[in-house]
Motif scaffolding. Structure first.
Motif, PDB file in Angstrom:
ATOM      1  N   GLU A   1      45.233  39.033  28.326  1.00  0.00           N
ATOM      2  CA  GLU A   1      45.787  39.479  29.609  1.00  0.00           C
ATOM      3  C   GLU A   1      46.754  38.444  30.166  1.00  0.00           C
ATOM      4  O   GLU A   1      47.814  38.789  30.715  1.00  0.00           O
ATOM      5  CB  GLU A   1      44.643  39.721  30.594  1.00  0.00           C
ATOM      6  CG  GLU A   1      45.099  40.316  31.918  1.00  0.00           C
ATOM      7  CD  GLU A   1      43.936  40.618  32.837  1.00  0.00           C
ATOM      8  OE1 GLU A   1      44.177  41.072  33.956  1.00  0.00           O
ATOM      9  OE2 GLU A   1      42.785  40.395  32.401  1.00  0.00           O
ATOM     10  N   LEU A   2      46.408  37.156  30.006  1.00  0.00           N
ATOM     11  CA  LEU A   2      47.315  36.106  30.451  1.00  0.00           C
ATOM     12  C   LEU A   2      48.626  36.143  29.674  1.00  0.00           C
ATOM     13  O   LEU A   2      49.713  35.929  30.238  1.00  0.00           O
ATOM     14  CB  LEU A   2      46.638  34.748  30.284  1.00  0.00           C
ATOM     15  CG  LEU A   2      47.433  33.515  30.754  1.00  0.00           C
ATOM     16  CD1 LEU A   2      47.732  33.622  32.234  1.00  0.00           C
ATOM     17  CD2 LEU A   2      46.666  32.244  30.464  1.00  0.00           C
TER      18      LEU A   2
ATOM     19  N   GLU B   1      40.738  37.582  28.409  1.00  0.00           N
ATOM     20  CA  GLU B   1      41.515  36.927  29.461  1.00  0.00           C
ATOM     21  C   GLU B   1      42.784  36.289  28.909  1.00  0.00           C
ATOM     22  O   GLU B   1      43.845  36.325  29.545  1.00  0.00           O
ATOM     23  CB  GLU B   1      40.652  35.877  30.155  1.00  0.00           C
ATOM     24  CG  GLU B   1      39.504  36.465  30.964  1.00  0.00           C
ATOM     25  CD  GLU B   1      38.657  35.388  31.613  1.00  0.00           C
ATOM     26  OE1 GLU B   1      38.919  34.198  31.344  1.00  0.00           O
ATOM     27  OE2 GLU B   1      37.742  35.743  32.391  1.00  0.00           O
TER      28      GLU B   1
ATOM     29  N   THR C   1      33.884  32.258  46.306  1.00  0.00           N
ATOM     30  CA  THR C   1      34.920  31.247  46.558  1.00  0.00           C
ATOM     31  C   THR C   1      34.779  30.660  47.951  1.00  0.00           C
ATOM     32  O   THR C   1      34.864  29.437  48.144  1.00  0.00           O
ATOM     33  CB  THR C   1      36.301  31.875  46.375  1.00  0.00           C
ATOM     34  OG1 THR C   1      36.409  32.426  45.055  1.00  0.00           O
ATOM     35  CG2 THR C   1      37.396  30.833  46.578  1.00  0.00           C
TER      36      THR C   1
ATOM     37  N   LEU D   1      35.092  43.687  44.442  1.00  0.00           N
ATOM     38  CA  LEU D   1      35.705  42.356  44.398  1.00  0.00           C
ATOM     39  C   LEU D   1      35.175  41.426  45.475  1.00  0.00           C
ATOM     40  O   LEU D   1      35.563  40.252  45.523  1.00  0.00           O
ATOM     41  CB  LEU D   1      37.234  42.478  44.542  1.00  0.00           C
ATOM     42  CG  LEU D   1      37.943  43.342  43.497  1.00  0.00           C
ATOM     43  CD1 LEU D   1      39.417  43.473  43.845  1.00  0.00           C
ATOM     44  CD2 LEU D   1      37.780  42.737  42.113  1.00  0.00           C
TER      45      LEU D   1
ATOM     46  N   ILE E   1      43.017  37.242  44.547  1.00  0.00           N
ATOM     47  CA  ILE E   1      41.821  36.643  43.936  1.00  0.00           C
ATOM     48  C   ILE E   1      42.175  35.950  42.635  1.00  0.00           C
ATOM     49  O   ILE E   1      41.734  34.833  42.364  1.00  0.00           O
ATOM     50  CB  ILE E   1      40.741  37.716  43.728  1.00  0.00           C
ATOM     51  CG1 ILE E   1      40.259  38.265  45.080  1.00  0.00           C
ATOM     52  CG2 ILE E   1      39.562  37.152  42.943  1.00  0.00           C
ATOM     53  CD1 ILE E   1      39.278  39.410  44.950  1.00  0.00           C
ATOM     54  N   GLU E   2      43.000  36.615  41.804  1.00  0.00           N
ATOM     55  CA  GLU E   2      43.359  36.018  40.514  1.00  0.00           C
ATOM     56  C   GLU E   2      44.197  34.761  40.697  1.00  0.00           C
ATOM     57  O   GLU E   2      44.071  33.804  39.928  1.00  0.00           O
ATOM     58  CB  GLU E   2      44.110  37.052  39.670  1.00  0.00           C
ATOM     59  CG  GLU E   2      43.245  38.236  39.238  1.00  0.00           C
ATOM     60  CD  GLU E   2      44.041  39.275  38.478  1.00  0.00           C
ATOM     61  OE1 GLU E   2      45.283  39.115  38.389  1.00  0.00           O
ATOM     62  OE2 GLU E   2      43.446  40.249  37.972  1.00  0.00           O
ATOM     63  N   ALA E   3      45.092  34.759  41.711  1.00  0.00           N
ATOM     64  CA  ALA E   3      45.954  33.594  41.955  1.00  0.00           C
ATOM     65  C   ALA E   3      45.307  32.570  42.876  1.00  0.00           C
ATOM     66  O   ALA E   3      45.958  31.597  43.256  1.00  0.00           O
ATOM     67  CB  ALA E   3      47.285  34.053  42.541  1.00  0.00           C
ATOM     68  N   ASN E   4      44.057  32.814  43.278  1.00  0.00           N
ATOM     69  CA  ASN E   4      43.329  31.882  44.162  1.00  0.00           C
ATOM     70  C   ASN E   4      44.072  31.675  45.477  1.00  0.00           C
ATOM     71  O   ASN E   4      44.151  30.569  46.002  1.00  0.00           O
ATOM     72  CB  ASN E   4      43.094  30.550  43.464  1.00  0.00           C
ATOM     73  CG  ASN E   4      42.014  29.726  44.152  1.00  0.00           C
ATOM     74  OD1 ASN E   4      41.195  30.263  44.903  1.00  0.00           O
ATOM     75  ND2 ASN E   4      42.006  28.431  43.922  1.00  0.00           N
TER      76      ASN E   4
ATOM     77  N   GLN F   1      33.417  38.031  44.382  1.00  0.00           N
ATOM     78  CA  GLN F   1      34.253  36.888  44.001  1.00  0.00           C
ATOM     79  C   GLN F   1      34.790  36.165  45.229  1.00  0.00           C
ATOM     80  O   GLN F   1      34.849  34.934  45.272  1.00  0.00           O
ATOM     81  CB  GLN F   1      35.411  37.371  43.126  1.00  0.00           C
ATOM     82  CG  GLN F   1      34.967  38.110  41.870  1.00  0.00           C
ATOM     83  CD  GLN F   1      36.130  38.589  41.033  1.00  0.00           C
ATOM     84  OE1 GLN F   1      37.184  37.960  40.999  1.00  0.00           O
ATOM     85  NE2 GLN F   1      35.959  39.709  40.358  1.00  0.00           N
TER      86      GLN F   1
ATOM     87  N   ARG G   1      43.520  42.083  44.601  1.00  0.00           N
ATOM     88  CA  ARG G   1      43.226  41.650  43.235  1.00  0.00           C
ATOM     89  C   ARG G   1      44.125  40.477  42.814  1.00  0.00           C
ATOM     90  O   ARG G   1      43.671  39.504  42.218  1.00  0.00           O
ATOM     91  CB  ARG G   1      43.419  42.828  42.273  1.00  0.00           C
ATOM     92  CG  ARG G   1      42.808  42.601  40.898  1.00  0.00           C
ATOM     93  CD  ARG G   1      43.094  43.793  40.001  1.00  0.00           C
ATOM     94  NE  ARG G   1      42.552  45.025  40.561  1.00  0.00           N
ATOM     95  CZ  ARG G   1      41.311  45.433  40.378  1.00  0.00           C
ATOM     96  NH1 ARG G   1      40.476  44.702  39.662  1.00  0.00           N
ATOM     97  NH2 ARG G   1      40.890  46.562  40.918  1.00  0.00           N
ATOM     98  N   ASN G   2      45.402  40.563  43.152  1.00  0.00           N
ATOM     99  CA  ASN G   2      46.314  39.466  42.808  1.00  0.00           C
ATOM    100  C   ASN G   2      45.970  38.193  43.569  1.00  0.00           C
ATOM    101  O   ASN G   2      46.075  37.081  43.036  1.00  0.00           O
ATOM    102  CB  ASN G   2      47.758  39.878  43.098  1.00  0.00           C
ATOM    103  CG  ASN G   2      48.237  40.989  42.173  1.00  0.00           C
ATOM    104  OD1 ASN G   2      47.698  41.179  41.078  1.00  0.00           O
ATOM    105  ND2 ASN G   2      49.249  41.714  42.589  1.00  0.00           N
TER     106      ASN G   2
END
Length: 501
Positions: A114-115, A111, A257, A250, A199-202, A253, A196-197
């Motif tokens: 990737e970050l 991670e 949340t 996905l 989910i990653e960016a909440n 997740q 996907r973006n």
């Protein structure tokens, strides 16, 4: 060292032997030598007897000591074996913990890498944007210089009559700026990237829609509806992203949340009133995934005190295609005390006993389906008897997608206890806790959640005022019943159901 008892016994034996010889010499008339021989013989016999008896007694004592030693050795062996077993279990746990730690470290390292790549991409994008802005500023400066020379003459003042005509335009522009963005249209690949973006960016927003009692229209539950925001801040409804998220794996997740936020909202709501609940939508993909469901189950078990007020909602198709894994997961949730709700009902072929055994507490049926005579002709039971039948097994019937007053009046004849739809309130976004605007002070998310409750109080007061007003009968009542409501005249896009998965 000779013991005193041994000396005493020896003295006694000598006295007995001497007494025996003396008696033989004085009474039997034996000579001194003969009496002495008999006395020595008796003494020898007594000594041998004492030695044998002592040897036997010592053998018994030694045997008991050996038996005690054997038992102690056996106990020690068992304790050593137990200690060895515990040591092996500790070694196994340590090895498993070490393996899990290494896996987590590898995951965190991945991670972080990737970050780092994302930060590099962001830096390159910012540099490109800066370059574009610099070029645009240069072009604007070059265009502005000839325009300034051409505008040296004073402008002609506009007539005063044009001022009222410009005001609506300004209001329209302001409204257009404050209006929500239209729904996004993506291809499958773009939609997957957007999900996907998000989910990653909440960027997962929670919308709450109240569920009211009929006919009092008092808010009893809230249904939590998930929305995703893409990179352009455009909302993606459940119908847009659920299929793509389930296909890409996905959905777990997103459900986790949404479940977390539902618990947070429920805790804030229960501060004001204990008689309130939240419906949380759960996907069938999450129910069938053991790893994702395990995380959700651990979270729900930690918050099992909220089980009476948190209702997990599934589709009707999910309940009709339950496998062994899904059935086991539902049973685990039911053992924790959670109740279930069924939505997206496509027909009224229901088995209330089986649903009640699985823990179903609510069934949501569209109002149009309950009032559709064609649909009732293919159902196993008439809609007017459905609420009573479900109530016998502890299941409440909820009429959803209610958009007009006429539908409410007709549903009251069917003894429907709960209603939901745009007629009562549309889904409203839940503002994150601590979010503020530049012109207003900071407020907690409880104020956003309490807004529907305050509206509920106003609605109750309005309903009480109607109850105190004189009842209209005759032609006036007929006219008021068939008169279309303001909600019925709303555009179709506004009245479209935005229900969650």
């Amino acid at each position: 060292m000779i013991r005193i008892s041994t000396i005493f016994i020896a003295i006694c034996m000598v006295l007995i032997a001497a007494s025996l010889g003396l008696m033989l010499y004085s009474l039997a008339g034996l000579s001194v030598s003969e009496s002495a021989i008999v006395a020595l013989t008796a003494l020898t016999f007594l000594i041998l007897y004492n030695a044998v008896s002592m040897r036997l007694r010592d053998r018994t004592d030694v045997g008991s000591q050996i038996a005690d030693l054997s038992r102690g050795t056996a106990d020690l062996a068992r304790q050593v074996a137990e200690f060895g077993r515990r040591m092996s279990a500790i070694e196994t746990r340590l090895s498993a913990t070490d393996a899990n730690g290494q896996e987590r470290i590898q995951t965190v390292a991945g991670e972080i890498s990737e970050l780092g790549s994302l930060v590099k991409q962001l830096a390159s994008s910012v540099a490109a944007h800066d370059e574009v802005l610099a070029n645009a500023a240069t072009i604007v400066r070059q265009v502005a210089e000839p325009a300034a020379v051409a505008n040296e003459t004073p402008p002609v003042s506009a007539p005063a009559d044009n001022a009222p005509m410009d005001a609506p335009a300004a209001i329209a522009s302001t409204s257009a700026a404050e209006a929500p963005l239209p729904p996004a249209h993506h291809t499958n690949a773009q939609l997957l990237v957007a999900v996907r973006n998000a989910i990653e960016a909440n960027r997962i927003d929670l919308f709450l829609q109240p569920m009211v009692t009929l006919p009092q229209r008092k808010v009893r539950f809230y249904e939590a509806v998930a929305r995703l925001r893409d990179d352009k801040e455009q909302l993606l409804t459940a119908n847009d992203f659920v299929g793509t998220a389930e296909a890409a794996g996905l959905m777990g997740q997103i459900d986790h949340t949404v479940m977390l936020r539902c618990v947070q909202v429920l805790r804030r709501l229960m501060v004001r009133s204990k008689d309130v609940g939240v419906f949380c939508n759960v996907s069938g993909a999450t129910l069938s995934n053991p790893s994702v469901f395990g995380q959700c189950l651990d979270f729900l078990e930690a918050n099992r005190i909220l089980a009476p007020s948190l209702v997990l909602e599934f589709k009707q198709s999910t309940f009709r295609h339950l496998g062994p894994v899904e059935s086991e997961h539902l049973a685990a949730l039911q053992r924790l005390g959670y109740g279930f709700s069924i939505d997206n009902v496509t027909d009224l072929r229901l088995d209330p006993r089986e649903l009640a055994d699985r823990g179903v507490k609510f069934i949501k049926v569209p109002a149009a389906m309950l009032l559709d005579q064609k649909q009732l002709s293919t159902a196993d039971i008439h809609a007017a008897d459905l609420s009573d039948l479900l109530g016998r097994f502890g299941i409440d019937l909820v009429a959803e997608r209610i958009e007009g007053e006429r539908a409410v009046v007709d549903l009251l004849d069917y003894d429907v206890r709960f209603g939901q739809g745009f007629l009562f309130a549309p889904p409203r976004p839940l503002r994150p806790e601590g979010a503020t605007t530049p012109t207003e002070p900071a407020t907690s998310a409880a104020s956003t959640v309490d807004a529907p409750a305050r509206k509920e109080e106003k609605a109750d007061a309005k309903f009480d005022a109607r109850a105190e007003a004189p009842r209209v009968t005759g032609n006036a009542a007929l006219v008021s019943r068939i008169r279309p409501s303001p909600h019925a005249a709303a555009p179709l896009e506004r009245r479209a159901d935005t229900k969650g998965h």
